[in-house]
Design a protein around this motif. Structure first.
Motif, mmCIF file in Angstrom:
data_model
loop_
_atom_site.group_PDB
_atom_site.id
_atom_site.type_symbol
_atom_site.label_atom_id
_atom_site.label_comp_id
_atom_site.label_asym_id
_atom_site.label_seq_id
_atom_site.Cartn_x
_atom_site.Cartn_y
_atom_site.Cartn_z
ATOM 1 N N ASP A 20 0.811 -1.216 0.000
ATOM 2 C CA ASP A 20 0.000 0.000 0.000
ATOM 3 C C ASP A 20 0.846 1.268 0.000
ATOM 4 N N ASN A 21 2.103 1.170 0.429
ATOM 5 C CA ASN A 21 2.980 2.346 0.479
ATOM 6 C C ASN A 21 3.423 2.741 -0.923
ATOM 7 N N ASP A 22 3.617 4.042 -1.120
ATOM 8 C CA ASP A 22 4.153 4.523 -2.395
ATOM 9 C C ASP A 22 5.634 4.828 -2.235
ATOM 10 N N GLN A 23 6.240 5.412 -3.227
ATOM 11 C CA GLN A 23 7.682 5.663 -3.204
ATOM 12 C C GLN A 23 8.096 6.656 -2.115
ATOM 13 N N ASN A 28 -0.475 5.161 -0.715
ATOM 14 C CA ASN A 28 -0.815 5.730 -2.005
ATOM 15 C C ASN A 28 -2.230 6.302 -1.927
ATOM 16 N N ASN A 29 -2.483 7.420 -2.605
ATOM 17 C CA ASN A 29 -3.807 8.051 -2.565
ATOM 18 C C ASN A 29 -4.923 7.083 -2.934
ATOM 19 N N THR A 31 -5.111 4.048 -2.319
ATOM 20 C CA THR A 31 -5.343 3.117 -1.208
ATOM 21 C C THR A 31 -6.383 3.672 -0.245
#
Length: 139
Positions: A20-23, A28-29, A31
């Protein structure tokens, strides 16, 4: 839309996933919308709001939105709160909030406006008394 946990009568816990995490290291939006949608659907299943036959009414999302206040990230345990903000003849708006763990203030709030449509004609149809009562119970 309020950020206070106590303003939302129905709650469920939703775990986050590493994916679920972005860079940038936070959720992430997209999610956030997935968590909102999961909570909303769990409430609909739990209460019997969704019909179980092919002739049961359908509920189309016609508008949604999200406001971000704090970052959430894996491995946060999210508590989603749900309440009904508005009930019309064939439409309603469900308001949601995402809380990190036991926090009393939402990290994000959102809404889904839905319209009940007839399964065959796909035209808006009035909410029946049992569904209206379920919405009023979380209003």
């Amino acid at each position: 839309m309020t950020r206070a946990r106590g303003a939302y009568p129905w709650h469920t816990a939703l775990p986050t996933r590493w994916a679920d995490n972005d860079q940038y290291g936070h959720l992430n939006n997209a999610t956030y919308f997935s968590l909102f949608d999961t909570a909303l659907t769990l409430w609909q299943i739990e209460t019997g709001f969704l019909g179980e036959t092919v002739d049961s009414p359908r509920f189309l999302v016609v508008e949604n939105g999200c406001r971000f206040f704090q970052e959430l990230r894996f491995p946060d345990l999210i508590h989603a709160g749900l309440r009904c903000g508005r009930i019309g003849t064939s439409s309603f708006t469900l308001e949601l909030a995402l809380f990190r763990g036991t926090s009393e203030e939402a990290a994000a709030t959102g809404f889904f406006a839905q319209v009940q449509v007839d399964a065959q004609s796909h035209r808006p149809s009035p909410l029946d008394a049992p569904r209206r009562a379920l919405l009023e119970a979380i209003g």
